[in-house]
Structures are given as C-alpha cells and as structure tokens.
Motif scaffolding. Structure first.
Motif, PDB file in Angstrom:
ATOM      1  N   VAL A 217      79.580  77.112  31.018  1.00  0.00           N
ATOM      2  CA  VAL A 217      80.221  75.958  31.594  1.00  0.00           C
ATOM      3  C   VAL A 217      82.094  76.241  31.425  1.00  0.00           C
ATOM      4  O   VAL A 217      82.470  76.601  30.419  1.00  0.00           O
ATOM      5  N   HIS A 218      82.661  76.027  32.491  1.00  0.00           N
ATOM      6  CA  HIS A 218      84.059  76.208  32.470  1.00  0.00           C
ATOM      7  C   HIS A 218      84.615  74.974  31.634  1.00  0.00           C
ATOM      8  O   HIS A 218      84.490  73.733  31.896  1.00  0.00           O
ATOM      9  N   VAL A 219      85.524  75.461  30.664  1.00  0.00           N
ATOM     10  CA  VAL A 219      85.936  74.713  29.486  1.00  0.00           C
ATOM     11  C   VAL A 219      87.266  75.083  29.079  1.00  0.00           C
ATOM     12  O   VAL A 219      87.905  76.051  29.170  1.00  0.00           O
ATOM     13  N   TYR A 220      88.160  74.102  28.790  1.00  0.00           N
ATOM     14  CA  TYR A 220      89.451  74.146  28.346  1.00  0.00           C
ATOM     15  C   TYR A 220      89.693  73.484  27.096  1.00  0.00           C
ATOM     16  O   TYR A 220      89.262  72.262  26.960  1.00  0.00           O
ATOM     17  N   GLU A 221      90.244  74.200  26.024  1.00  0.00           N
ATOM     18  CA  GLU A 221      90.310  73.700  24.620  1.00  0.00           C
ATOM     19  C   GLU A 221      91.717  73.429  24.666  1.00  0.00           C
ATOM     20  O   GLU A 221      92.669  74.499  24.702  1.00  0.00           O
ATOM     21  N   ARG A 222      92.197  72.124  24.312  1.00  0.00           N
ATOM     22  CA  ARG A 222      93.437  71.761  24.217  1.00  0.00           C
ATOM     23  C   ARG A 222      94.347  71.991  23.089  1.00  0.00           C
ATOM     24  O   ARG A 222      93.330  72.387  22.121  1.00  0.00           O
ATOM     25  N   ASP A 223      95.542  72.312  23.243  1.00  0.00           N
ATOM     26  CA  ASP A 223      96.223  72.748  21.772  1.00  0.00           C
ATOM     27  C   ASP A 223      96.174  71.591  21.121  1.00  0.00           C
ATOM     28  O   ASP A 223      96.264  70.246  21.460  1.00  0.00           O
ATOM     29  N   PRO A 224      96.297  71.643  19.754  1.00  0.00           N
ATOM     30  CA  PRO A 224      96.468  70.473  18.742  1.00  0.00           C
ATOM     31  C   PRO A 224      97.405  69.635  18.948  1.00  0.00           C
ATOM     32  O   PRO A 224      98.306  69.805  19.416  1.00  0.00           O
ATOM     33  N   ASP A 225      97.046  68.256  18.992  1.00  0.00           N
ATOM     34  CA  ASP A 225      98.056  67.119  19.313  1.00  0.00           C
ATOM     35  C   ASP A 225      97.707  66.047  18.302  1.00  0.00           C
ATOM     36  O   ASP A 225      96.846  65.334  18.468  1.00  0.00           O
ATOM     37  N   GLU A 226      98.703  65.948  17.290  1.00  0.00           N
ATOM     38  CA  GLU A 226      98.380  64.903  16.123  1.00  0.00           C
ATOM     39  C   GLU A 226      98.225  63.615  16.631  1.00  0.00           C
ATOM     40  O   GLU A 226      97.515  62.918  16.124  1.00  0.00           O
ATOM     41  N   ARG A 246      97.158  60.791  30.243  1.00  0.00           N
ATOM     42  CA  ARG A 246      97.986  61.655  29.679  1.00  0.00           C
ATOM     43  C   ARG A 246      97.615  63.106  29.894  1.00  0.00           C
ATOM     44  O   ARG A 246      98.621  64.050  30.255  1.00  0.00           O
ATOM     45  N   ILE A 247      96.447  63.310  29.985  1.00  0.00           N
ATOM     46  CA  ILE A 247      96.145  64.863  29.756  1.00  0.00           C
ATOM     47  C   ILE A 247      96.243  65.161  31.468  1.00  0.00           C
ATOM     48  O   ILE A 247      96.571  66.310  31.522  1.00  0.00           O
TER      49      ILE A 247
END
Length: 450
Positions: A217-226, A246-247
């Motif tokens: 499945v096409h997936v995008y892992e976001r960069d960490p955002d506290e 926001r995303i």
C-alpha cells in the motif's frame, strides 16, 4: 595781355607727390584690413590660442603614453593578481545572485499582498482586462480560482512520493494510526479492487507504516513532530481528524489536488471520474434528501410578531469533513489555516469548524472566506444514513451503485463496512437487513454545537 595759366615744374612735382602719398596710404589700409581679417579667422579657428592647443596635444600624448604604460603593466600582471581579480569577480557574482533572490522574494511578497486586496480586483487580474457585462442571462462570475505555483522546498521527500503516486496531480489521502487498522484494511482493499492507483496513506505510527508496506500500500511516514505526534499515535477518530487540516496544507503547497478520505469508507467506483473540479472544495453532504443536501427555505414562526411572524431562513445540512476534494488554491489553503488555527485554540469539533469557515459570511469584526464550493451528489457519494434509512428499503434506489459509501452516521463502522462490500460487491441481497436504521449509542456521539 593776359596769358593762359600754366603749371610750372614745381607744381607738377607736388601733384606727383600727393599721388604717391595716396597710393602709399591705400596699401597700409589694405594691409591693416587684411591683418584684421586674418586675425578674426584665427580667433575663430583657435579660440584658445596656439599655446593652449599645443598644451592639450601634449596632455593627450601624455595620457596616451600613460595608457600604453598601463597596458604594458596589465599584460605583466602576476598570477596572484589575476587570481585575486577572479575571486573578486566571483564574490560580485554571488552578491548579484543574492540581490536577484531578494528582488524575487520582494516580488513574491508584493504578489501575496495583492492577493489579499480587493476580491474584485483580484478577479480582474486573473481574468485579464476588465470586460463589459454581456446580455441578460449570459453573465457568469469567477468560480474556479487559479492554482498556486508548486513549491517543492516545502517537503522534498513528499514531493518525490507524489510524483510517483499521483495521477494528473490528484491523489486520495487518508490518515491512519493503529486504532483503525482493521477499517484501513477494508478501505485500501476496496480501492485496489476498483483499480484506483493514486492513493496514499499517511501513517501516524510505525505499526501502520509497516502494515501498509506488508500489503503493498502506498504509504508516507511523516517526520517527527513533537506538537502533534502524541495525538497522531493515540488519538481517536475526532482527534486525528483535526490533524488532517495541518498535514493537507503541504500537499496543496506542492501543487496537488487532494481527495481527503476517512478510513470508514468503502470505494465502489473511481471517484475521480465523478468530480467537476470547478470549485475550491467539493464535499459530500450529511444531508439525506434534496432539501437537506442542497438547501431549502426554512420558515421560522414567531407569533408574537403579529403580521411579521414568519421569518424565512436558508438551511443546508453540513458538509462532511471526512470526504472532500480540495484544489491547491489560495482560498483552499486559507481554509486549512483557519480551521487548523481554531482547532489549536478551541475545544471544538473539526467538522463544525470546517463548515463555519466555509459558510459564515463577512460581517462586522469578521472577514468571511472567499472560497467556492460544490455539494456532491448524495446518491453517488452516499452517507450511511441515506443507505440504511432510505436506499436499502427502496427497490429502485437499491439498484443504484454509489461511488463510495461513508459509514459516518453509525458507530459500529467495521461490520457495516463489511456488509456494504457483501451487498454491492458480492451481491448478497440481505447483507444490510440485520442493521437498524440508527444506532444504540454504542459510542460517544460528536459534540453538539453551542
């Protein structure tokens, strides 16, 4: 006896002397006149005199001589001097590039400021020169706002993913964490079954990211955002819904149109074949018939007002913030900013805020959003109230095949999603019969508006 007068020798001599004197004086006068004339000519031709001209010549020769010396000197420059000159040239070039960049940024700021100016003037800039109004019934205003210039610097990694996944710069996007893993599986299985290639799951935790990779499945892992990671990992449906505004902003800044989708949706057709793309936002509705979905005149009765007891109001049921198509335009990005900003400051339901910002008009102390919007066909983009309360009980309507079914009105989402697949995909006619129209309040309902 008088005799005639005769000039003597003396008299003749005197006359000759006078003639000689006259001739001598004439020569002197002519000489003086010629001298004056020559002087005037020289005065005209040499206003600064002979010596000044000579001095200038000398000066010019001196300069030429110095120039020759400089040329000779330049030709004999040392390599160090040449390297220094090259360094200075490179430094000047870099400074020039910086100035060009600053000018470019100033132009962008100016354009941004102009966008916020009078809306009518902005339309004129978009459409070109001002026009006269056409004949009666032929005039139509601006609906489709221009898209923004893509800015890949916002998120280069996401930009590369979208280049591979998106089709015609359009993509379905869903946010998911491990709390909705089972529904997500039904969601992407239905998408694959229909043959929709341009979709992307934004994984909010590592478990979902791995689950998507295992299932191709096409997936995008976001960069960490506290700031939002704790909500993303552990939040429920409504908490996670608030993050999407926001995303999604990054997707729009990159120049892509997004079909935002919750995971409690079953896909039965390709939705991109049923969009109009003439508005900033196209959304499915929570309405269940023509009046509630598309608007109606609702009359408020106040008997104490006597003759004026009836007040007419315009009503429309809200857009569903779990399924909408949004184009990369300035009003669309402003909508996302407004909703995300309010949700960060207020304890509110994201769907209520989404609709308030879309529909509230400008009034004293508030500037309304100038975004165009379209309501999607509620029989094609169907909510679960329409399905379970109306469609399944109507012989004609039950034969229609919707584009999607969104289980938004019921808390028992997973079993109803599976039943929708059984009914529309596998042809099981009684798959929907066991479910009640509504629910037994098995889950906390959405917050009520104040």
């Amino acid at each position: 006896m008088m005799s005639g007068r005769r000039d003597g020798p003396l008299m003749r001599n005197n006359t000759n002397g006078l003639n000689s004197s006259f001739r001598g004086g004439s020569r002197i006068g002519v000489a003086i006149a010629v001298g004056i004339s020559i002087g005037c000519v020289f005065a005209f031709l040499f206003p600064h005199g002979f010596f000044s001209s000579s001095s200038s010549s000398s000066s010019i020769q001196s300069v030429d001589s110095n120039s020759d010396l400089q040329v000779v000197s330049s030709s004999c420059e040392s390599p160090d001097r040449l390297n220094m000159l090259k360094s200075e040239f490179m430094a000047a070039s870099e400074e020039n590039a910086k100035l060009k960049k600053e000018i470019r940024e100033l132009n962008e700021r100016l354009q941004s400021a102009e966008r916020g100016s009078d809306q009518a003037q902005k339309q004129v800039l978009v459409l070109g020169k001002q026009q006269k109004a056409g004949p009666f019934g032929t005039v139509k205003g601006l609906r489709t706002n221009p898209t923004v210039i893509p800015d890949e610097s916002v998120n280069p990694r996401l930009a590369k993913i979208l280049e591979k996944v998106a089709v015609n710069r359009e993509v379905i996007v869903a946010l998911a964490n491990s709390n909705v893993k089972e529904m997500l599986e039904v969601w992407f299985t239905s998408i694959k079954r229909v043959g929709i290639p341009n979709y992307l799951v934004v994984a909010l935790d590592e478990e979902i990211a791995n689950f998507c990779k295992q299932n191709d499945v096409h997936v995008y892992e976001r960069d960490p955002d506290e700031g939002i990671d704790s909500i993303a990992r552990t939040g429920g449906n409504h908490a996670v819904s608030g993050l999407k505004f926001r995303i999604l902003r990054e997707f729009l800044q990159l120049g892509y149109s997004v079909l935002l989708s919750d995971v409690d949706i079953v896909y039965l057709q390709n939705p991109f074949e049923h969009l109009y793309r003439d508005s900033d936002v196209e959304s499915m509705t929570d309405g269940h018939d023509n009046r509630t979905a598309y608007g109606y005149d609702d009359v408020h009765d106040e008997p104490s007002m006597g003759w004026a007891r009836y007040a007419h109001t315009m009503r429309i049921w809200v857009y569903n913030s779990g399924f909408f198509y949004i184009r990369p335009t300035i009003p669309s990005i402003e909508l996302l900013d407004r909703v995300a900003g309010r949700l960060s400051r207020e304890k509110a339901w994201d769907q209520a805020v989404f609709n308030e910002e879309l529909f509230y008009p400008s009034h004293p102390g508030y500037d309304g959003l100038h975004a165009s919007r379209r309501t999607l066909d509620f029989y094609l983009f169907m909510n679960s109230k329409v399905l379970f309360k109306t469609v399944r009980k109507n012989a004609k309507l039950s034969k229609l095949k919707p584009v999607i079914v969104h289980i938004n009105y019921h808390p028992d989402k997973l079993p109803r999603m599976k039943a929708v697949v059984e009914y529309y995909v596998n042809g099981k006619e009684d798959a929907l019969k066991s479910f009640p129209d509504g629910s037994n309040w098995q889950a906390e309902p959405p917050p009520k508006a104040d």
